[in-house]
Every structure is written in C-alpha cells, then in structure tokens.
Design an enzyme around this catalytic site. Structure first.
Site, PDB file in Angstrom:
ATOM      1  N   VAL A 159      -0.333  40.996  79.915  1.00 29.93           N
ATOM      2  CA  VAL A 159      -1.391  41.999  79.809  1.00 29.93           C
ATOM      3  C   VAL A 159      -1.519  42.467  78.358  1.00 29.93           C
ATOM      4  CG1 VAL A 159      -2.257  44.160  80.729  1.00 29.93           C
ATOM      5  CG2 VAL A 159      -0.734  42.763  82.110  1.00 29.93           C
TER       6      VAL A 159
ATOM      7  N   GLY B  11       0.887  37.030  84.831  1.00 28.77           N
ATOM      8  CA  GLY B  11       0.426  36.766  83.479  1.00 28.77           C
ATOM      9  C   GLY B  11       0.794  37.889  82.520  1.00 28.77           C
TER      10      GLY B  11
ATOM     11  N   ASP C 127       3.588  42.717  96.324  1.00 29.47           N
ATOM     12  CA  ASP C 127       4.527  42.896  95.221  1.00 29.47           C
ATOM     13  C   ASP C 127       4.582  44.369  94.821  1.00 29.47           C
ATOM     14  OD1 ASP C 127       6.434  42.206  93.396  1.00 29.47           O
ATOM     15  OD2 ASP C 127       5.066  41.257  91.963  1.00 29.47           O
TER      16      ASP C 127
ATOM     17  N   GLY D 287       2.242  44.449  78.584  1.00 30.44           N
ATOM     18  CA  GLY D 287       2.971  44.217  79.822  1.00 30.44           C
ATOM     19  C   GLY D 287       3.037  42.741  80.136  1.00 30.44           C
TER      20      GLY D 287
ATOM     21  N   GLY E  66       4.036  40.091  83.585  1.00 35.54           N
ATOM     22  CA  GLY E  66       4.461  40.019  84.985  1.00 35.54           C
ATOM     23  C   GLY E  66       4.350  38.610  85.495  1.00 35.54           C
TER      24      GLY E  66
END
Ligand code: NAG
Ligand code: NAG
Ligand code: NAG
Ligand code: NAG
Ligand code: NAG
Ligand code: NAG
Ligand code: NAG
Length: 796
Positions: free
Chosen positions: A522, A520, A633, A515, A517
C-alpha cells in the site's frame, strides 16, 4: 400521405452509380459517391418502406449533422458527428463544402469544409462496398459478398429503435447521463459529470436484488420488441402503455437524464411517452447541478438555495454558486442558517449523528468551517453535515429540513431566493443547440411541459405511493441495530476507474510505502484534487480483466462508516491497483502492541469504541450488503483507525479477488493469518461468515489484554499457547477475575462491566462453528453495554 406516396414513388426510381448530384433520394450509396449538406433536402438515403431517412440534418443555419431520422417526423435517431457531453450537442459540419463520401477503399467518411475528417466508419471492404438504410432504421455497410461490415445499430447515440440491441460496452448517452450495463450485469443510469459520478437508477439506496434486478445473467442485452416491450437481461422490463404491434416506437435517453419509450401517434403527428425509467424526476442526479435543488413541491423546477445564484443562467446543469465566501478565518458567529423546508442533498455527507438535538446539529455545522449546510430529521434526531452539495431535492414528504449556511448580514427576504423557474435542461439561444429539439419530435418549448404535466398527472398518484412506501421501508428496517442505517445514507458513488499513469503520478512513482499485506503493498498518494488516498498494488491477481472489474465495482458500492471505502481501481495490462480512502491513523496493531502503544496508549473508551465499530463494519458486510462478503482476514492489522479512533475495516472483499469460485463459495486456498484463523480452515468443512466471528473473537481478546494473544502470551511468567489461553480465559470468566486479563497498562482504568461483556463475547466467538454468535448479535450485545450514551458513537 401525399408526401409518403411521393417518396415511395421516388424510391422506386433507379439511382445513379456516378457521384453526380441527383434530385431523388437514394436507396444505396456505392463507392465513389457522396452527399453534401447543400443538397440536404433532396439527397438522402431512404429505407425501402420510407420509414427512415439518412442524410444531412439541419441543426443551425449553417450547421448540419449526418443523421438518421424518422422520415415523417424528422425525429433524429442516430448521428455520426462526435458528441460533446459538456455542450450537449453533436459537433456539426458546415453547409458549404462538407460531404459524406464512400471512398474507393470502402470507408464511409464525413468531412468538414476544410477537408478535415469529422467521422469515419473505419471500414475497408474495398471497391464493391455498398451502404444502405434498412427498414429497421439501421444504416449498414455491406462488402462485396453482401456481408455487413458496419452498422449504425452497433453505435447508438441516444436512441434505441425496435430490435436494436443495447449490449455490453454500448451506452446510450445524453449530456452527462448514460444508460449502460454495469459490470455487475445490471442496467443502470449514471450521471458522469465533470465533478462527480453517481448512479441514480435503479435506486442506489438498495442493492440490485432489492431493486428487482438479477446480477447473475451476464448476457447483458436489452432491446425493444415490436409490441412495445422493452426487456433487459437483468430482469427489468417496461411495457408500453399502448402495447401491441403496428406502432412505431423508440427508446430515448433524454436531456433530463431519464429514458423513455415513445410511441408515434400518427394521426396527431406527435410522439407520446408510453413508458419511462425514472418515475420521480428529482431522483435524476445532476439535474439541477452543484448546489442546485430539484423542487417538486409545486410542479417540477430547479432552484438555487438562498444567497446562491446560477453559475450559468441558461444552464441548470452547471448549478449554483454562493454569493459569499465561507473562509476558515471568518468568525463562526458571522454566519447563520436559512431553513429550506423538506429539502435534502443526497449523498456526499461530511458526517452524520443520530439522536442529537437540533441546536447541537446547528452548532456542529456552525463551528466547522468546512460545513456549508446540514440536514436535520426530527423524530429520531438525525443530523447530516455537508460540505459538497449535489443531488438536491425538495419533497413534500421528506421528513426533515435542510439548513444553508449564509452570512448573518443575509437579508432573509424572499427577494434573494433565486426566481428562475422551469426545468431548462440545456442552454438556449445558440442555434446549434436546437438539434436536441428533435429528440422529442415536437417543438422544443412544448416538450418539457408536455411530458412533465401530462405524464406527471398520470404518475402523480403512483409517485406518491412510491415515495410513501419508500419511506416506510426505510424506517421499517429498524428492527436491526439502528446504527446500521447511517451506512445507507452515506452512499456517494464516487467510485471510478483510474489510469496507471494517474496513480503512478499520485504516488510519486510508488515512493511512500505505508503498509504491506498478503494482497499487496500500500502506498500513500495524492490525487489531482488534493485528496489523499491509499493505493494498493495487488500482487497475485490471476483474474481476467472483466471479472476483476465486476468484483471491484461491487466492492466499490459498499459504503459504510466502519469500512474503508474503495474509491476506484486501475486495471491495465498486468497492473491491478485499488484506490482507497486514506485513514489518518494507523492500524490497531500499532496501538495495541506496536510502536504507537507507548506514546499513545488507547484508553478503555477508545478500545470499546473500536470493538463496537469493527463489529458494526463486519455486521454490515455479513448481514446488510451482499451475502457473500466474508472478510476472511480479520485481524488488528486490518482495522484502521480514524483521527478520533473510530474503526474502519480494511481489505474486505479481497477474498473473492484473490481466488474464485463464486457459485459455491469453496475456498481452494486458505486465506487469513495464523492465529486468527478458525479451526475449520484446516478441516474440510465449508467456510462461512463464522470464520470472521472467530477472528473477531481473537481481536476482542487482544483489545482487552493489549497483547498478541494469537501468538501465545506470558501469564505469570509462563508461556501460554493460544488454545490454552482460551481455556484460561473461560476460567477467568467463570471466576469473575476479569481484572487479571485486562491490559495492565490501563492501570485499572476500565469499565468492569464492559470488559466482562467483551471477554464473554470473545469466548463465545472462539467456540465451535455453530455455537458462535452472528456479528449482528455481537453488535447488539456490545451496544447494550455502551454507556456513553444511547446512540452509537461515530467515527467522523
Ligand atoms: C478544420 O477546421 C476545424 C475547425 O473548424 C479545425 O479544428 C481543424 O483543425 C481544421 N482542419 C484543417 C486540416 O485545417
Ligand atoms: C446488406 O446486408 C443486409 C443484411 O444481410 C441486407 O439486409 C441488406 O439488404 C444488404 N444491403 C444491400 C444493399 O444489399
Ligand atoms: C439471460 O437473459 C437473456 C436475455 O434476456 C435470456 O434469454 C436468458 O434466458 C437469460 N438467462 C438466464 C440464465 O436467465
Ligand atoms: C463579520 O460580519 C461583519 C458585518 O456583518 C463584517 O463587517 C465583518 O467584516 C465580518 N468579518 C469577517 C472576518 O468577515
Ligand atoms: C457527533 O457527536 C459527537 C458527540 O456529540 C461529536 O464529537 C461528533 O463530532 C459528532 N459528529 C459529527 C459528524 O458531527
Ligand atoms: C461551538 O462553538 C461555541 C463557541 O465557540 C461553543 O460554545 C460550542 O460548545 C461549540 N459547539 C460544538 C458542538 O462544538
Ligand atoms: C432587505 O430587504 C427588504 C425588502 O426586500 C429591503 O427593503 C431592505 O432594504 C433590505 N435590507 C438590507 C439590509 O438589504
């Protein structure tokens, strides 16, 4: 008395500057001089008023430590030798040939027989260095200008003397138990064992404030004054029961994990407990080890569950092990359960379920090979299943019972219930271990019973009150949605710090990206214990190490079934990483509009469950934990799904990490994702939890429509921008044509009442800041339409 006079006389004698062996105690040690254990009963440093002595202290026939002790009682208050938490003692030096010497360069060095250095003060203050023991019990090294370059008060072992300060980064330790200032400025007791780490004081069931602690005084200092007040900068205080000047006292963290204030009763020549931190001894974690139970029903003792035996018959800290195996290949019906009345194992639950019958709870655990025990609370029908058992406790007042899985062939007779009694917190037998007896200032065998019974008697009444009021508080909270309570019970405290190397290895050098975002990237990782985790490498963290610690530790404390759990962090140099539990399925966006939406479309019940779960997680953040946690968020990308499609909110708390201004909660930068951001982000109005409510409203509409409405949507062949879409949704709501809004891929398979409720709530969420409901209200509203059953569905 005669002895004291004699010592006083001796101390007034002049001492030798040379290193020759003298028959009198010294007041100072100068460079080039040394002491040997062989002379231990004659050569030692004495404080001017003779209260304290320093020298070699015998812990075994042939074993000595370099220590400071109360002269009259020989109670050790500080030791130089390195401490082994696993063994619970200070590695001693030998009788013959060991020595402590003050080198020509001003370094105080403890060497063993073969010359190897066991400890050093690491000072280099030159030839005119002088070591002395002050009346306070502080061993100081002064340089030639008489400035203190080292003092034992700065590196305490298990004891604090009056006016000795417990400061930031300093710990009192005994075995695996530590007393220290946590990153949030709160004085805590921690069990830091080989398998688990968990905080047990103040109560992990409540946040700092509810425990009466102040998180905002960053002074981080605690000390005992000469009147018997132990005061800490977080607001904690113990006043000695014999408070007043002129009494010799100490604060010691004992081997049982509690810390106590002791006063010297000079006439009876013994130490008396005049205050302590943990009132109820069974609350101390790690006391009876893994699988062990601290039983309070008839005096205090450790015991093993039925069909379990002690791992090491001399040491309760090592806990108990089963005499059988629960393999996945064994048929379930080969097992049964044995009841342990009023017992529970605190934390580390496999899962929990409310309002289910005892038989159902039994079956869930029986059918799961990983479940080895369950606790059932009648009344409201709570069922907690477990696969690791720690912090076992038995209380007469616990409104539930624990059930241990055992083979059916289990005899059931009392004979197999472990008979070991008495809380022997440490191994006995080996002579070296006797060192600990001194902590109590009285003979080893008497201590546990003296403090447990004498003190227990005094506190018994108090404890009862605490327990009773504790449970009342626990159950009274229920005017908020009951479901939130499960979050409380899941506290596990396995939060820890990782090294960068550890995480690099776990992620295979950051190979598998799962992932990406704003904060940062993942990566998937596998820890040494085979646990799968998600490791987030933060970019753009400008925070100092300390602030980062403080904040991350706060996030780490948050534990709720609908929030992705942070398991730890790493902060080394410029690297800032967060370690999270791994959530099996991907994020909600993938299922609503991404690649997963074709192969496994979420059905209506799943969607509704996700909406409720996400609301519950946000409600917890907004109302239940620390007030300031606004997610900032909320979007489908940050709602992760468990294997059975329970919702877990990710990335909370990061708004604080990414920027700072804790006092006023003003955001200098906008945070969030276009489309999900409340209008007030663009205005110059303060940001509060209502921004999350707005974003959640957008998410609700996306759950219903299955489309990315936040970036505009096609309705009847025309593109409708989001603000217009809200108007459209309002109209649809007014005319009750909800079906027009619902994801056509569901082919009409949905609950009209629930869909109407969701759209109504969503529209309310998207209103002006003051009109938006709170997450609490939303959760209540959603749950009133949850017709699956009366209790909330869990994602475990
Ligand atoms: C001295 O003895 C200890 C154990 O008794 C050992 O660990 C250490 O390596 C020895 N050191 C030297 C220099 O021989
Ligand atoms: C070392 O310094 C401390 C603190 O200034 C002082 O109290 C102590 O007397 C000094 N020791 C000697 C031997 O002068
Ligand atoms: C913080 O704690 C220290 C030590 O107890 C105290 O002197 C100080 O006044 C406290 N500061 C605040 C702001 O409460
Ligand atoms: C089940 O229990 C029976 C006797 O109680 C035993 O003979 C059998 O081996 C057990 N089965 C397994 C798979 O362990
Ligand atoms: C709770 O109950 C539901 C349905 O009754 C079940 O699917 C789920 O597995 C249960 N959860 C746990 C943790 O046992
Ligand atoms: C457990 O297994 C039994 C038989 O294998 C089954 O009848 C029962 O429904 C199962 N219970 C649960 C809660 O899964
Ligand atoms: C069960 O325990 C009883 C009493 O301790 C004993 O007499 C009996 O033989 C035991 N039975 C088995 C199958 O171990």
């Amino acid at each position: 008395m005669a002895a004291l006079l004699f010592l006083a006389l001796l101390s007034s004698l002049s001492f030798h500057l040379c290193s020759c062996v003298s028959a009198s105690p010294w007041q100072t040690m100068t460079t080039g001089s040394y002491m040997r254990p062989e002379d231990h009963d004659r050569i030692f440093l004495l404080s001017p008023d003779t209260t304290f002595s320093c020298g070699f202290h015998r812990v075994g026939t042939n074993a000595f430590t370099f220590s400071i002790w109360y002269t009259a009682m020989k109670t050790v208050v500080w030791t130089a030798n390195p401490y082994s938490a696993a063994n619970g003692y200070y590695s001693p030096v030998n009788l013959h040939g060991s020595r402590i010497s003050l080198n020509q360069d001003g370094n105080l060095v403890l060497a063993d027989t073969n010359g190897s250095m066991v400890w050093e003060s690491k000072t280099s203050s030159g030839k005119h260095t002088i070591v002395s023991l002050l009346d306070t019990g502080n061993l100081v090294i002064n340089d030639s200008s008489n400035k203190v370059v080292w003092q034992s008060f700065d590196s305490p072992t298990d004891t604090l003397l009056p006016w000795q300060k417990l400061k930031k980064d300093i710990r009192l330790a005994s075995g695996y138990h530590h007393l220290y200032f946590d990153n949030d400025n709160v004085l805590r007791l921690l069990y830091d064992g080989p398998d688990i780490t968990s905080i047990y004081w103040p109560s992990p069931d409540y946040d700092a404030q509810k425990n009466g602690r102040n998180r905002y005084n960053s002074t981080r200092v605690a000390f005992l004054d000469d009147k018997g007040n132990f005061v800490s900068s977080d607001g904690f205080k113990i006043v000695a029961s014999d408070s007043g000047p002129g009494i010799k006292r100490r604060i010691t963290i004992d081997h049982d994990g509690n810390f106590r204030m002791y006063s010297l009763d000079a006439s009876a020549r013994k130490w008396v407990v005049t205050g302590q931190a943990v009132i109820q001894m069974c609350y101390v974690h790690g006391l009876c080890g893994k699988n062990g139970l601290c039983d309070y029903s008839e005096g205090l003792k450790c015991r093993c569950p039925p069909e379990y035996v002690m791992v090491d018959p001399t040491d309760w800290n090592k806990g108990c092990k089963p005499t059988f195996t629960i393999g996945s290949n064994q048929p379930h019906d080969n097992f049964t359960f044995v009841k342990q009345p009023h017992a529970d194992f605190y934390g580390f639950d496999l899962g929990s379920n409310q309002s289910i019958s005892f038989e159902a709870c039994w079956d869930i655990c029986l059918n799961s090979s990983s479940c080895i025990s369950f606790t059932y609370k009648g009344g409201d029908g709570w069922c907690y299943t477990k696969n690791i058992l720690y912090n076992g406790q038995v209380y007469p007042y616990f409104p539930g019972d624990n059930y241990m899985k055992v083979p059916k062939s289990f005899n059931g007779s009392a004979s197999s219930i472990s008979k070991q009694e008495g809380l022997t917190c440490r191994p006995s037998g080996s002579e070296i271990m006797l060192g600990s007896a001194n902590m109590y200032g009285i003979k080893k065998d008497n201590i546990k019973w003296i403090y447990l019974y004498v003190f227990g008697a005094i506190l018994g009444v108090l404890e009862l009150l605490v327990i009773v009021t504790g449970w009342c508080l626990f159950f009274r909270k229920s005017n908020m949605p009951k479901s939130m309570e499960d979050g409380y019970k899941m506290i596990t405290n396995q939060f820890r710090r990782f090294t960068y190397r550890e995480l690099r290895e776990a992620t295979g050098k950051f190979k598998e990206e799962i992932g990406r975002g704003g904060a940062g990237i993942v990566y998937r990782g596998v820890l040494e214990d085979k646990k799968i985790v998600a490791v987030k490498k933060l970019t753009n963290v400008q925070q100092g190490e300390e602030e980062f610690w403080a904040e991350v530790t706060l996030i780490g404390r948050i534990n709720h079934i609908n929030l992705v759990r942070m398991m730890g962090f790493c902060s080394e140099g410029k690297n800032r990483l967060l370690v999270y539990e791994y959530v099996e399925n991907e994020s909600l966006d993938k299922y609503l509009f991404g690649e997963r939406s074709t192969e496994s479309l979420l059905d209506w019940n799943q969607r509704y469950k996700i909406a409720v779960g996400a609301a519950r997680g946000l409600a917890y953040l907004h109302h239940e934990c620390l007030e300031w946690i606004v997610h900032c968020d909320v979007k489908p990308e940050n709602i992760l799904l468990t294997r059975d499609f329970g919702a877990k909110i990710a990335d909370f708390g990061l708004a604080k990490l990414a920027k700072r201004d804790s006092a006023s909660f003003n955001f200098t930068h906008m945070r969030g994702t276009m489309g999900y951001m409340a209008p007030e982000w663009a205005l110059n109005t303060p940001i509060n939890a209502k921004v999350d409510v707005y974003s959640y409203g957008v998410v609700l509409l996306e759950i219903v429509t299955g489309a990315r409405v936040s970036s505009g949507i096609m309705v009847d062949g025309r593109q409708v921008e989001f603000p217009d879409f809200i108007q459209e949704a309002k109209q649809i709501l007014a005319t009750e044509r909800i079906t027009d809004l619902v994801d056509p891929r569901l082919k009409g398979n949905f609950d009209l009442e629930q869909a109407t409720a969701i759209v109504r709530i969503a529209v309310a969420c998207l209103g002006g800041r003051c009109e938006r409901p709170t997450m609490d209200e939303i959760l209540k509203a959603l749950m009133s339409y949850d017709d699956e059953d009366d209790h909330p569905a869990y994602s475990y």
